[in-house]
Motif scaffolding. Structure first.
Motif, PDB file in Angstrom:
ATOM      1  N   VAL A  17     -46.834  64.200  24.938  1.00  0.00           N
ATOM      2  CA  VAL A  17     -48.093  63.489  24.801  1.00  0.00           C
ATOM      3  C   VAL A  17     -49.226  64.503  24.867  1.00  0.00           C
ATOM      4  O   VAL A  17     -49.116  65.529  25.548  1.00  0.00           O
ATOM      5  CB  VAL A  17     -48.235  62.405  25.901  1.00  0.00           C
ATOM      6  N   LYS A  18     -50.306  64.236  24.152  1.00  0.00           N
ATOM      7  CA  LYS A  18     -51.476  65.118  24.198  1.00  0.00           C
ATOM      8  C   LYS A  18     -52.109  65.070  25.588  1.00  0.00           C
ATOM      9  O   LYS A  18     -52.228  64.010  26.199  1.00  0.00           O
ATOM     10  CB  LYS A  18     -52.525  64.679  23.172  1.00  0.00           C
ATOM     11  N   HIS A  19     -52.543  66.228  26.058  1.00  0.00           N
ATOM     12  CA  HIS A  19     -53.226  66.359  27.341  1.00  0.00           C
ATOM     13  C   HIS A  19     -54.604  66.930  27.072  1.00  0.00           C
ATOM     14  O   HIS A  19     -54.731  67.982  26.423  1.00  0.00           O
ATOM     15  CB  HIS A  19     -52.431  67.285  28.265  1.00  0.00           C
ATOM     16  N   LYS A  24     -50.263  69.809  24.914  1.00  0.00           N
ATOM     17  CA  LYS A  24     -49.227  68.785  25.073  1.00  0.00           C
ATOM     18  C   LYS A  24     -48.542  68.927  26.421  1.00  0.00           C
ATOM     19  O   LYS A  24     -48.331  70.037  26.908  1.00  0.00           O
ATOM     20  CB  LYS A  24     -48.170  68.907  23.976  1.00  0.00           C
ATOM     21  N   VAL A  25     -48.173  67.776  26.979  1.00  0.00           N
ATOM     22  CA  VAL A  25     -47.312  67.737  28.153  1.00  0.00           C
ATOM     23  C   VAL A  25     -45.969  67.213  27.670  1.00  0.00           C
ATOM     24  O   VAL A  25     -45.905  66.223  26.937  1.00  0.00           O
ATOM     25  CB  VAL A  25     -47.875  66.812  29.247  1.00  0.00           C
ATOM     26  N   GLY A 155     -66.059  64.721  26.487  1.00  0.00           N
ATOM     27  CA  GLY A 155     -65.679  63.745  25.475  1.00  0.00           C
ATOM     28  C   GLY A 155     -64.175  63.662  25.363  1.00  0.00           C
ATOM     29  O   GLY A 155     -63.462  64.593  25.704  1.00  0.00           O
ATOM     30  N   GLY A 156     -63.711  62.544  24.904  1.00  0.00           N
ATOM     31  CA  GLY A 156     -62.270  62.360  24.790  1.00  0.00           C
ATOM     32  C   GLY A 156     -61.673  61.842  26.089  1.00  0.00           C
ATOM     33  O   GLY A 156     -62.393  61.443  27.017  1.00  0.00           O
ATOM     34  N   VAL A 157     -60.344  61.870  26.137  1.00  0.00           N
ATOM     35  CA  VAL A 157     -59.617  61.334  27.290  1.00  0.00           C
ATOM     36  C   VAL A 157     -58.565  62.319  27.769  1.00  0.00           C
ATOM     37  O   VAL A 157     -58.172  63.234  27.047  1.00  0.00           O
ATOM     38  CB  VAL A 157     -58.964  59.977  26.947  1.00  0.00           C
ATOM     39  N   LEU A 158     -58.106  62.085  28.977  1.00  0.00           N
ATOM     40  CA  LEU A 158     -57.121  62.959  29.604  1.00  0.00           C
ATOM     41  C   LEU A 158     -55.746  62.842  28.951  1.00  0.00           C
ATOM     42  O   LEU A 158     -55.067  63.844  28.721  1.00  0.00           O
ATOM     43  CB  LEU A 158     -57.021  62.632  31.097  1.00  0.00           C
TER      44      LEU A 158
END
Length: 175
Positions: A17-19, A24-25, A155-158
């Protein structure tokens, strides 16, 4: 029909998943069971496939993150300890397959399709037949009630919404 077992020392069920929207994680589930039966595993269309993953076995190589993923913010392992997949349709796609089935995460079941590549058949040094498969799919975690996130100052998310799931399997006929 022959029953096949997963050689878990040569198999993996992982995800990424994107971090922070930049990297990526990756992680995997260390404990799972599978029921695979087929008339001929070189033709996956003859197979019946069921998987069950123990969510508490999630491993991203970070204990704090793993504990957060097990919490009510994400998987809520105390109430929903298993993820399951049952194939409902298997179609040949050239040399590969499309395996569609019901994926249940928490209390949500949705149809997902895995792109499956048949890696081949061999015989190990102990005379046991070995079959290899790789499967991939992408899903939106929020569709399964995994909605926790945190906004970033820049901006964006975790945590990204899209999850890539990759399954690498080595199967042997049950003894």
């Amino acid at each position: 029909m022959t029953t096949f077992t997963v050689d878990q020392t040569h198999s993996a069920i992982g995800f990424e998943v994107k971090h922070m929207m930049v990297s990526k994680v990756k992680g995997q589930f260390n404990n799972y069971t599978a029921n695979v039966e087929a008339a001929d595993l070189t033709d996956l269309t003859t197979a019946s496939i069921n998987f069950e993953l123990e969510v508490a076995s999630i491993n991203t190589n970070n204990e704090d993150r793993d504990n957060h993923l097990k919490s009510a913010d994400f998987f809520n392992t105390e109430e929903f300890g298993k993820i399951s997949f049952t194939a409902t349709n298997i179609e040949k796609d050239g040399d590969d397959y499309k395996v569609t089935g019901d994926l249940t995460i928490k209390d949500v079941t949705k149809s997902v399709t895995f792109d499956v590549e048949y890696g081949g058949k061999g015989t190990n040094p102990w005379g046991v037949e070995v079959y290899g498969f790789e499967a991939e799919t992408k899903l939106n975690r929020e569709d399964f009630g995994l909605t926790w996130n945190a906004a970033l100052e820049t901006g964006g998310v975790l945590v990204g919404k899209d999850i890539k799931i990759k399954v690498e399997l080595e199967l042997n006929p049950a003894a």
